[in-house]
Design an enzyme around this catalytic site. Structure first.
Site, mmCIF file in Angstrom:
data_model
loop_
_atom_site.group_PDB
_atom_site.id
_atom_site.type_symbol
_atom_site.label_atom_id
_atom_site.label_comp_id
_atom_site.label_asym_id
_atom_site.label_seq_id
_atom_site.Cartn_x
_atom_site.Cartn_y
_atom_site.Cartn_z
ATOM 1 N N PHE A 232 0.877 -1.184 0.000
ATOM 2 C CA PHE A 232 0.000 0.000 0.000
ATOM 3 C C PHE A 232 0.912 1.233 0.000
ATOM 4 C CE2 PHE A 232 -2.141 -3.275 2.584
ATOM 5 C CZ PHE A 232 -3.345 -3.445 1.910
ATOM 6 N N ASP A 254 1.349 -1.337 -4.902
ATOM 7 C CA ASP A 254 0.173 -0.476 -4.812
ATOM 8 C C ASP A 254 -0.767 -0.820 -5.959
ATOM 9 O OD1 ASP A 254 -0.509 2.126 -3.072
ATOM 10 O OD2 ASP A 254 -1.377 2.373 -5.070
ATOM 11 N N ALA A 283 -3.116 -5.735 -2.969
ATOM 12 C CA ALA A 283 -2.123 -5.976 -1.916
ATOM 13 C C ALA A 283 -2.271 -7.367 -1.307
ATOM 14 C CB ALA A 283 -2.251 -4.910 -0.835
ATOM 15 N N ASP A 303 0.771 -0.126 5.001
ATOM 16 C CA ASP A 303 0.118 1.133 5.352
ATOM 17 C C ASP A 303 -1.162 1.278 4.522
ATOM 18 O OD1 ASP A 303 -0.496 3.669 6.237
ATOM 19 O OD2 ASP A 303 1.021 4.683 5.015
ATOM 20 N N CYS A 343 -5.118 4.191 9.602
ATOM 21 C CA CYS A 343 -5.601 5.572 9.647
ATOM 22 C C CYS A 343 -7.098 5.599 9.920
ATOM 23 C CB CYS A 343 -5.278 6.311 8.346
ATOM 24 S SG CYS A 343 -5.950 5.542 6.856
#
Length: 398
Positions: A232, A254, A283, A303, A343
């Site tokens: 990622f 990615d 991924a 990530d 996140c």
């Protein structure tokens, strides 16, 4: 006392106003009296928030079409926001960033934590990218842009309308150039010794993720002579930082060909093009294939995007984070490092850590947690709003 000329948003009798008085920035639709006058307010209206006893509490931006019907802007005696009001907030935000960073590449405004609810501003030298993700800011965008140019001296201001928050607010998804001319090429950004290429017009979010800067730096410190896998990767965030830290190779994975092309451009600018490889693909599929090949790396970083962007998606998101950890852990060489990031504000640190440890355990690996990272100081937290502390980065030694 002279009555306020502003329309009024009033809390229901059973809604306690203490949270607002203590700095909580949001008022939910089920907490207010939604009479005919309230429902008739146009999105972006500036109103006076009162408690059930009609005592003024705050100046708020109203959006009757949103679950967050009111966003606290200022005290109840403040004037209607104008260019001067925005300029005062921006000067405060700028003074912090100028103390923190030697070059003008940072998040200038981090929404509620900088006193501008729903507003994101990332600065790329003489260019600023604004995400007005709340109706009040969208309605006052001209004043905001004028104040931004006045305070910072930027010559180009871009509106990015791709934020998830705009859809929740019922706002358009039309990007625009508010000042100057759109950049004709990606903008190079130097951080932690690496060079990143930011596509400010067609890239993800505002073009670059400044929030991971301190975590990139920590990973770079682990990367000397390492073989690195960055999954990622976007434009090569961790992979390029690792190369700057002395990695012998970095493989970036990615789903976006455009992002990987920018990673390659960044590596070339660093003189490290021969050390970077890129893989376009899903991924999970790439991680699975690498596992079947029994490939190993000294440093593996994952990530991903927000798997749990809302409370409703929390459990499915945690399962996805567990799956990432389970697939990534076997790829880490003995005594190597695994970095797992989230996140998702809906998955707190404890829940995210638990999901990662379950995945690592299911892969048959044992882990030491050596560092827990968060967003950089240009992404300050508003202590009263847990959602502002969304980023988590766990560094494990396996």
């Amino acid at each position: 006392m002279t009555p306020s000329p502003l329309p009024v948003l009033r809390l229901k009798p059973k809604t306690k106003p203490q949270a607002i008085r203590r700095g909580y920035p949001w008022v939910y639709a089920n907490e207010v009296v939604t009479d005919r006058r309230t429902r008739a307010m146009s999105p972006g209206t500036i109103a006076l928030l009162e408690d059930a006893d009609r005592s003024p509490l705050a100046l708020v931006g109203v959006n009757p079409n949103s679950k967050i019907i009111g966003r606290v802007l200022d005290g109840p005696d403040a004037a209607h926001p104008d260019q001067a009001w925005f300029a005062a907030r921006l000067r405060k935000a700028l003074s912090l960033r100028e103390r923190l960073f030697p070059t003008p590449f940072y998040r200038l405004v981090h929404a509620e934590a900088d006193g501008l609810p729903g507003v994101i501003i990332d600065r790329f030298g003489d260019i600023a990218v604004v995400q007005p993700n709340a109706a009040w800011a969208d309605a006052l965008l001209a004043d905001l842009a004028a104040a931004l140019a006045e305070v910072t001296g930027v010559t180009t201001i871009l509106k990015n309308a791709g934020g998830r928050g705009r859809a929740l607010e019922g706002l358009d998804d039309v990007d625009a150039v508010l000042l100057g001319a759109a950049p004709s090429a990606p903008v190079p950004v130097e951080m932690n010794g690496a060079t990143y290429m930011a596509d400010l017009m067609g890239g993800q979010k505002t073009g670059l993720f400044f929030d991971q800067r301190p975590n990139h730096a920590f990973a770079s410190g682990l990367a000397q002579d390492a073989r690195v896998l960055d999954v990622f990767s976007h434009v090569g965030g961790f992979g390029l930082a690792a190369l700057a830290g002395g990695a012998v190779s970095a493989q970036c994975v990615d789903g976006s060909e455009a992002a990987l092309d920018l990673a390659e451009q960044g590596a070339a600018r660093m003189g490290a093009a021969d050390k970077l490889t890129t893989t376009k693909g899903d991924a999970f599929e790439v991680l699975t294939a690498l596992g079947e090949e029994t490939a190993t790396f000294d440093l593996v970083v994952c990530d991903p995007p927000a798997f749990a962007p809302s409370h409703k998606a929390r459990e499915a998101g945690l399962r996805a984070y567990e799956r990432v950890a389970r697939l990534a852990a076997p790829l880490v060489a003995e005594d190597g490092y695994l970095v797992l990031c989230s996140c998702s504000h809906a998955a707190d640190l404890s829940a995210f850590t638990g999901a990662c440890l379950r995945g690592i355990g299911r892969a048959g690996r044992r882990a030491q947690l050596i560092h827990t990272g968060q967003a950089g100081p240009d992404h300050p937290l508003l202590p009263q709003l847990a959602e502002s502390g969304y980023l988590k980065a766990l560094f494990f030694r396996l």
